[in-house]
Scaffold this motif. Structure first.
Motif, short mmCIF file in Angstrom:
data_model
loop_
_atom_site.label_atom_id
_atom_site.label_comp_id
_atom_site.label_asym_id
_atom_site.label_seq_id
_atom_site.Cartn_x
_atom_site.Cartn_y
_atom_site.Cartn_z
N LEU A 407 0.84 -1.20 0.00
CA LEU A 407 0.00 0.00 0.00
C LEU A 407 0.87 1.25 0.00
O LEU A 407 0.60 2.22 -0.73
N PHE A 408 1.93 1.24 0.80
CA PHE A 408 2.87 2.36 0.83
C PHE A 408 3.59 2.51 -0.51
O PHE A 408 3.75 3.62 -1.03
N LEU A 409 4.02 1.39 -1.09
CA LEU A 409 4.72 1.44 -2.38
C LEU A 409 3.84 2.00 -3.49
O LEU A 409 4.33 2.58 -4.46
N GLY A 410 2.52 1.86 -3.33
CA GLY A 410 1.60 2.38 -4.32
C GLY A 410 1.71 3.88 -4.51
O GLY A 410 1.34 4.41 -5.56
N ILE A 411 2.22 4.57 -3.50
CA ILE A 411 2.42 6.03 -3.60
C ILE A 411 3.32 6.36 -4.79
O ILE A 411 3.07 7.30 -5.55
N PHE A 412 4.36 5.54 -4.99
CA PHE A 412 5.33 5.82 -6.06
C PHE A 412 4.74 5.52 -7.43
O PHE A 412 5.08 6.19 -8.41
N VAL A 413 3.87 4.53 -7.54
CA VAL A 413 3.20 4.25 -8.81
C VAL A 413 2.22 5.37 -9.13
O VAL A 413 2.10 5.81 -10.27
N LYS A 414 1.51 5.84 -8.11
CA LYS A 414 0.53 6.90 -8.29
C LYS A 414 1.19 8.21 -8.73
O LYS A 414 0.57 9.04 -9.41
N ARG A 415 2.47 8.40 -8.39
CA ARG A 415 3.17 9.64 -8.72
C ARG A 415 3.63 9.70 -10.18
O ARG A 415 4.15 10.73 -10.62
N LEU A 416 3.44 8.62 -10.94
CA LEU A 416 3.75 8.68 -12.37
C LEU A 416 2.90 9.77 -13.02
O LEU A 416 1.71 9.88 -12.75
N VAL A 417 3.51 10.55 -13.91
CA VAL A 417 2.76 11.59 -14.60
C VAL A 417 2.10 10.99 -15.84
O VAL A 417 2.57 10.01 -16.42
N LYS A 418 1.01 11.58 -16.27
CA LYS A 418 0.30 11.10 -17.45
C LYS A 418 1.09 11.49 -18.71
O LYS A 418 1.46 12.65 -18.88
N VAL A 419 1.36 10.51 -19.58
CA VAL A 419 2.21 10.79 -20.74
C VAL A 419 1.54 10.54 -22.08
O VAL A 419 2.00 11.04 -23.11
N ILE A 420 0.45 9.78 -22.11
CA ILE A 420 -0.11 9.37 -23.41
C ILE A 420 -0.66 10.55 -24.20
O ILE A 420 -0.48 10.62 -25.42
N ASP A 421 -1.29 11.53 -23.53
CA ASP A 421 -1.87 12.66 -24.25
C ASP A 421 -0.79 13.53 -24.87
O ASP A 421 -0.89 13.95 -26.03
N THR A 422 0.28 13.80 -24.10
CA THR A 422 1.39 14.59 -24.62
C THR A 422 2.06 13.90 -25.79
O THR A 422 2.40 14.51 -26.81
N PHE A 423 2.25 12.58 -25.65
CA PHE A 423 2.89 11.80 -26.71
C PHE A 423 2.01 11.81 -27.97
O PHE A 423 2.52 11.95 -29.09
N ARG A 424 0.70 11.68 -27.79
CA ARG A 424 -0.21 11.67 -28.94
C ARG A 424 -0.19 13.02 -29.65
O ARG A 424 -0.20 13.10 -30.89
N GLU A 425 -0.18 14.11 -28.88
CA GLU A 425 -0.17 15.45 -29.46
C GLU A 425 1.11 15.69 -30.26
O GLU A 425 1.10 16.33 -31.31
N GLU A 426 2.23 15.17 -29.76
CA GLU A 426 3.52 15.44 -30.39
C GLU A 426 3.79 14.55 -31.60
O GLU A 426 4.34 14.99 -32.61
N TYR A 427 3.39 13.27 -31.52
CA TYR A 427 3.77 12.31 -32.56
C TYR A 427 2.59 11.76 -33.36
O TYR A 427 2.79 11.14 -34.41
N GLY A 428 1.35 11.95 -32.86
CA GLY A 428 0.19 11.48 -33.60
C GLY A 428 -0.30 10.11 -33.17
O GLY A 428 0.38 9.37 -32.46
N GLU A 429 -1.50 9.77 -33.63
CA GLU A 429 -2.16 8.52 -33.24
C GLU A 429 -1.41 7.28 -33.75
O GLU A 429 -1.38 6.25 -33.09
N GLU A 430 -0.80 7.40 -34.93
CA GLU A 430 -0.08 6.25 -35.49
C GLU A 430 1.10 5.87 -34.62
O GLU A 430 1.43 4.69 -34.46
N ALA A 431 1.76 6.87 -34.03
CA ALA A 431 2.89 6.59 -33.14
C ALA A 431 2.42 5.87 -31.89
O ALA A 431 3.10 4.97 -31.39
N VAL A 432 1.25 6.24 -31.38
CA VAL A 432 0.68 5.55 -30.21
C VAL A 432 0.43 4.08 -30.54
O VAL A 432 0.72 3.19 -29.74
N LYS A 433 -0.10 3.81 -31.73
CA LYS A 433 -0.36 2.43 -32.14
C LYS A 433 0.92 1.63 -32.30
O LYS A 433 0.98 0.45 -31.97
N ARG A 434 1.98 2.31 -32.80
CA ARG A 434 3.26 1.61 -32.94
C ARG A 434 3.83 1.22 -31.59
O ARG A 434 4.41 0.14 -31.42
#
Length: 452
Positions: A407-434
């Motif tokens: 439960l304590f270790l879950g704090i570190f997983v929860k602290r991951l920042v969201k990256v998929i939207d930024t990646f999609r905006e920068e490289y496009g949907e095809e890059a997400v599929k790759r």
């Protein structure tokens, strides 16, 4: 052979065929001498609970040998590096098997030391061997063929692994003696040595050798200054440590807490295997829609449920409920492994991925292994049973403590920042599929970005 020019289509095709054959034999080999069989072997030799806990950490502690693999790859190439370490890996498995006669005729203490050294070498040589595995696959496979090639290799590994598990179950139904387990490990090691000759036949370009000799320390220092990297490092560490504390001791609770025999224990291992495959196939439609952070959190939460299951379990060895923790373990591994790989690919620039993958594997793998080697036996001792002890009450207390640690270790997983939207905006949907198509082989070994 190492070429100084691009590989022809014919050479690439021949190399891919050799990798397919390798995976077919390697799947059979691994299921005969993987962690489940080694744990059953150690239990058969009356190894104390803390030794079983140490064995559970060895798969990650072995990542300490990754730099050795990179050094060797820089001198002999990626394919020969893996082939050489694969032979050494399976010789290490024979060291584990030889603990049986040593325990019976010489010394039980010496046998336990041999098991631990053999297990560390087995997992360490594996890590060293596959250090350039992903670049090698990229060298022999065009990008538009890579997704199908990964899927085919995964299918071959899983089918041969399933065949091995069925074979092992049938052999143990005939005899559950320590000598039968010893013979199964020898059989797996023999198959593993055989598989290495097909890796040795793979051709590659000289750029892999050059890549392996490139200094990475300056690059690592720069990467550690980025919060997205350090948070990823801590999350990977938390996930691996949770696996160490829950999955191997679940098998111990099954054996010593519930009194399940070896044949039934392996059947639960098959259930874990099935959960892994089902999760791998089922997640395909979600990976390009649900971001890796959310998937990592979902997968990680399953380790909390595994701990709670053992805390509240009141059935006996015949209860169908015992399927639950092993099904969850297989599912969790297949969700968190690809999720963290996809997070890595979406958050780390291509030019930094070689250095950062090495750093993350050592820190999250070996780091979690070292902490797990201390924390696992400590929690068992606090629960009241580091010797050869059984009874479900002991394991209820252990998993009660583990629940709060996870439960304590879950704090570190929860602290991951969201990256998929930024990646999609920068490289496009095809890059997400790759990125989604770059998922590792759907197998029980999908616990890290590097796989056997």
């Amino acid at each position: 052979m190492i070429y100084t020019h691009e590989l022809s289509a014919e050479i690439k095709s021949r190399s891919r065929l050799n990798l397919n054959i390798f995976n077919s034999i390697n799947g059979f080999s691994y299921m005969c001498l993987g962690e489940t069989v080694i744990i059953l072997f150690a239990v058969k030799l009356n190894a104390p609970n803390y030794v079983i806990s140490l064995l559970g950490a060895m798969i990650y502690f072995g990542f300490l040998l990754l730099p050795l693999g990179r050094y060797v790859a820089g001198r002999v190439g990626a394919a020969r590096c893996q082939a050489n370490f694969w032979v050494m890996r399976n010789i290490a498995a024979l060291l584990v098997a030889s603990a049986a006669p040593v325990s019976i005729f010489i010394s039980r203490g010496a046998a336990l030391v041999m098991i631990l050294i053999g297990a560390f070498s087995f997992y360490g040589f594996r890590a060293a061997g596959i250090v350039m595995g992903n670049p090698l696959m990229g060298d022999i496979c065009e990008e538009d063929k890579r997704a199908k090639f990964i899927l085919l290799n995964g299918m071959l590994f899983n089918l041969s692994g399933l065949l091995a598990l069925i074979t092992v179950v049938l052999l143990l139904r005939w005899s559950e003696s320590v000598w039968m387990l010893c013979a199964i490990i020898v059989m797996g090691a023999s198959a593993g040595v055989t598989s290495s000759k097909y890796i040795r036949r793979i051709d590659e370009t000289d750029r892999l050798k050059k890549s392996a000799t490139r200094p990475i320390l300056p690059e690592v220092k720069l990467l550690l200054k980025k919060s997205v990297v350090t948070r990823q490092l801590m999350a990977g560490f938390a996930i691996n440590l949770s696996i160490i504390l829950t999955v191997p001791i679940s098998m111990l609770a099954l054996k010593r807490g519930c009194g399940v025999n070896d044949v039934h224990a392996l059947l639960y291992s098959i259930i874990q295997f099935a959960g892994s495959i089902a999760a791998g196939l089922g997640m395909g439609k979600f990976v390009s829609k649900v971001g890796p952070r959310r998937r990592a959190l979902v997968g990680f939460s399953l380790y909390l449920i595994i701990a709670l299951f053992w805390v509240f379990f009141r059935g006996d060895k015949n209860s169908w409920l015992l399927c639950i923790p092993f099904l969850l373990a297989g599912t969790a591994g297949m969700i968190t492994g690809p999720a963290m790989q996809h997070y890595f690919l979406m958050s780390i620039p291509v030019e930094n991925q070689v250095a950062s993958s090495m750093m993350l594997a050592i820190c999250t793998g070996a780091g979690a292994g070292i902490v797990g080697m201390v924390l696992g036996p400590l929690l068992l001792a606090l629960a009241g049973g580091n010797a050869v002890a059984g009874g479900m009450e002991l394991y209820r207390r252990y998993f009660f403590l583990v629940f709060f640690v996870v439960l304590f270790l879950g704090i570190f997983v929860k602290r991951l920042v969201k990256v998929i939207d930024t990646f999609r905006e920068e490289y496009g949907e095809e890059a997400v599929k790759r990125v989604a198509e770059s998922s590792p082989l759907p197998s029980p070994r999908s616990k890290n970005m590097l796989h056997p």
